[in-house]
Write an enzyme that holds these catalytic residues in place. Structure first.
Site, short mmCIF file in Angstrom:
data_model
loop_
_atom_site.label_atom_id
_atom_site.label_comp_id
_atom_site.label_asym_id
_atom_site.label_seq_id
_atom_site.Cartn_x
_atom_site.Cartn_y
_atom_site.Cartn_z
N CYS A 350 -32.83 13.47 20.08
CA CYS A 350 -34.01 12.66 20.38
C CYS A 350 -33.76 11.22 20.03
CB CYS A 350 -35.20 13.19 19.60
SG CYS A 350 -35.77 14.70 20.32
N TYR A 379 -12.96 11.06 13.06
CA TYR A 379 -14.30 10.55 12.79
C TYR A 379 -15.35 11.16 13.73
CZ TYR A 379 -11.46 7.23 10.21
OH TYR A 379 -10.53 6.66 9.36
N1 LLP Z 1 -7.23 3.51 4.16
C1 LLP Z 1 -8.40 2.92 3.85
C2 LLP Z 1 -8.54 2.24 2.57
C3 LLP Z 1 -9.47 2.96 4.76
O1 LLP Z 1 -10.61 2.36 4.46
C4 LLP Z 1 -9.31 3.66 5.99
C5 LLP Z 1 -10.41 3.77 6.92
C6 LLP Z 1 -8.07 4.26 6.25
C7 LLP Z 1 -7.05 4.16 5.32
C8 LLP Z 1 -7.80 5.00 7.53
O2 LLP Z 1 -7.95 4.15 8.63
P1 LLP Z 1 -7.54 4.65 10.10
O3 LLP Z 1 -6.06 4.85 10.11
O4 LLP Z 1 -8.27 5.90 10.36
O5 LLP Z 1 -7.97 3.55 10.99
N2 LLP Z 1 -15.61 5.64 11.18
C9 LLP Z 1 -14.85 4.61 11.83
C10 LLP Z 1 -13.56 4.33 11.12
C11 LLP Z 1 -13.77 3.93 9.68
C12 LLP Z 1 -12.48 3.69 8.96
C13 LLP Z 1 -12.73 3.50 7.51
N3 LLP Z 1 -11.57 3.31 6.73
C14 LLP Z 1 -14.61 5.02 13.27
O6 LLP Z 1 -15.07 6.08 13.67
O7 LLP Z 1 -14.03 4.27 14.05
#
Ligand code: LLP
Length: 426
Positions: A350, A379
């Site tokens: 909704c 995610y």
């Molecule tokens: N290390 C740290 C300290 C982080 O804050 C993050 C992600 C990662 C590693 C991993 O990042 P990646 O490789 O996944 O980009 N919910 C959002 C993404 C938030 C990421 C937060 N931090 C999305 O769905 O796009």
């Protein structure tokens, strides 16, 4: 080509018949391949290297077992993620504990369990880490998170290193960082390991990584001149995944190679003592290995568009609503049918913003047809909610023509399992 989409040697309608929809399906072979690709690519003769999987992207017991078997470490950001990792039998010493506001309890939980490294996100938090380590008389390694002030070209919500970011201590606050490192070094229970940075998520190019390495290595050199050897540099995650045709991330082996070459170059040039380099990929490890299967329900024409409704939506994938994220899809049981209709794939929540894909070309669909939304492995489940009391979807791993359910569909009873009516003692 088969009319039915196949993943890991399994026709997806066989999966949905048994497990229902929405169903998140991971190609387990692809997960394993990606883990080992990272592990192999991120190595250099002059550095000790460690690949730390950012569990926030997707985790469950089966996933954590794959991570452990691949020899990767794990990044957790809360007591809950830490407890789940322990439950999965993940070795505590391979865990890195992140987060900008770890509670005193979480800090004690981490130290007691023997977590490998605590990333100190700020001055106040570090004070609590010091108090806890002394209280528990337990040794712990600490890395200080520095915000390098490099802005990556990505969505505002997932940038983490702009000047006003809530994460880490700004590189421009040198005195605060030095004070923190001094405090760690002077605590008999803490071992100062090094510096952490993370510049954002879904970063395509290599330039932001190189720029941040240059900047942080200079900073490391400065810290070392002040008398504190920096053994480890943790460069965070942020490597991009392919969601739509316009996303073209560089091969991960190339990115890893460039990163390590730049680290070596800077180490030699500046004469710093960094011996170990870490990265923390989340999205790029799991996004592409996952897809979500939905059953088509009704459709509806409005003045300007045609909607196709599916049996999930923002409750199992909030990314389109939250970030305007784009996805690709197919009619999973009509793979060869001509795509003659432009439709808007909408969820059942909704909320007008509960749109999964604004415009998709698909064959004409009937109730009961299947839609596969690709690249939902990161995610998606981890940000899922019970909005509108929709149960969390089931998750399956498929490999070599076999499938296993790794997370059961949430039963309705689960949604009132915690309802209560006990008097609170005041
Ligand atoms: N290390 C740290 C300290 C982080 O804050 C993050 C992600 C990662 C590693 C991993 O990042 P990646 O490789 O996944 O980009 N919910 C959002 C993404 C938030 C990421 C937060 N931090 C999305 O769905 O796009």
């Amino acid at each position: 080509m088969n009319d039915i989409l196949t993943v890991g040697g399994v026709e997806v309608n066989a999966l949905t018949k048994t497990l229902g929809t929405p169903l998140i399906v991971y190609d387990e072979g692809a997960l394993e391949k990606r883990l080992s690709e990272f592990k192999q690519s991120f190595s250099h003769p002059c550095f000790e290297t460690q690949v730390i999987y950012a569990g926030k992207a997707f985790s469950c017991t089966a996933m954590l077992k794959l991570v452990k078997n691949a020899g990767c470490g794990l990044d957790v950001v809360s007591g809950g993620e830490l407890a789940a990792a322990m439950h999965a039998g993940f070795p505590a010493e391979e865990i890195v504990f992140h987060g900008n506001n770890k509670t005193p309890d979480e800090i004690r939980q981490a130290i007691t369990l023997g977590v490998g490294t605590i990333i100190a996100d700020g001055e106040m938090e570090l004070d609590e880490v010091i108090r806890a380590a002394r209280e528990l008389k337990t040794k712990t390694s600490v890395i200080v998170r520095v915000n390098p002030g490099i802005e990556a070209d990505t969505h505002q919500y997932i940038i983490t290193a702009n000047i006003d970011s809530k994460f880490g201590v700004s590189i421009y606050e040198r005195e605060t960082i030095l004070k923190m490192i001094k405090a760690v070094s002077e605590c008999e229970y803490l071992d100062f390991q090094g510096i952490h940075i993370h510049i954002g998520s879904q970063i395509f190019g290599i330039d932001p990584f190189i720029a941040s390495i240059r900047k942080i290595m200079e900073f490391v050199s400065d810290i070392e001149k002040a008398g504190y050897p920096v053994r480890t540099l943790d460069l965070g995650g942020g490597f991009a995944a392919t969601y739509t045709e316009s996303d073209m991330p560089l091969p991960i082996s190339l990115v890893c190679n460039h990163i390590l070459l730049e680290c070596k170059h800077q180490k030699d040039m500046l004469g710093v003592s960094v011996e170990k380099i870490m990265i923390e990929p989340g999205r790029s490890m799991v996004a592409e290995a996952g897809l979500t299967l939905y059953t088509v329900g009704y459709s509806k024409k409005t003045a300007n568009k045609k909607y196709v409704f599916v049996d999930g939506g923002m409750s199992d994938n909030i990314r389109p609503a939250l970030y305007g994220a784009k996805y690709r899809c197919d009619a999973a049981n009509k793979m060869n049918a001509p795509r003659t209709e432009k439709v808007c794939v909408a969820g059942k929540c909704c909320e007008s913003g509960d749109i999964l894909i604004e415009e998709a070309m698909l064959p004409p669909l009937q109730p009961g047809d299947l839609i596969a939304l690709y690249t939902t492995g990161a995610y998606g489940y981890s940000m899922a909610s019970n909005y509108n009391r929709l149960p969390l979807p089931a998750v399956a791993f498929v490999k070599d023509g076999r499938a296993r359910c790794v997370i059961k569909r949430q039963p309705y009873e689960d949604m009132w399992r915690l309802d209560d009516n006990t008097q609170v003692k005041l």
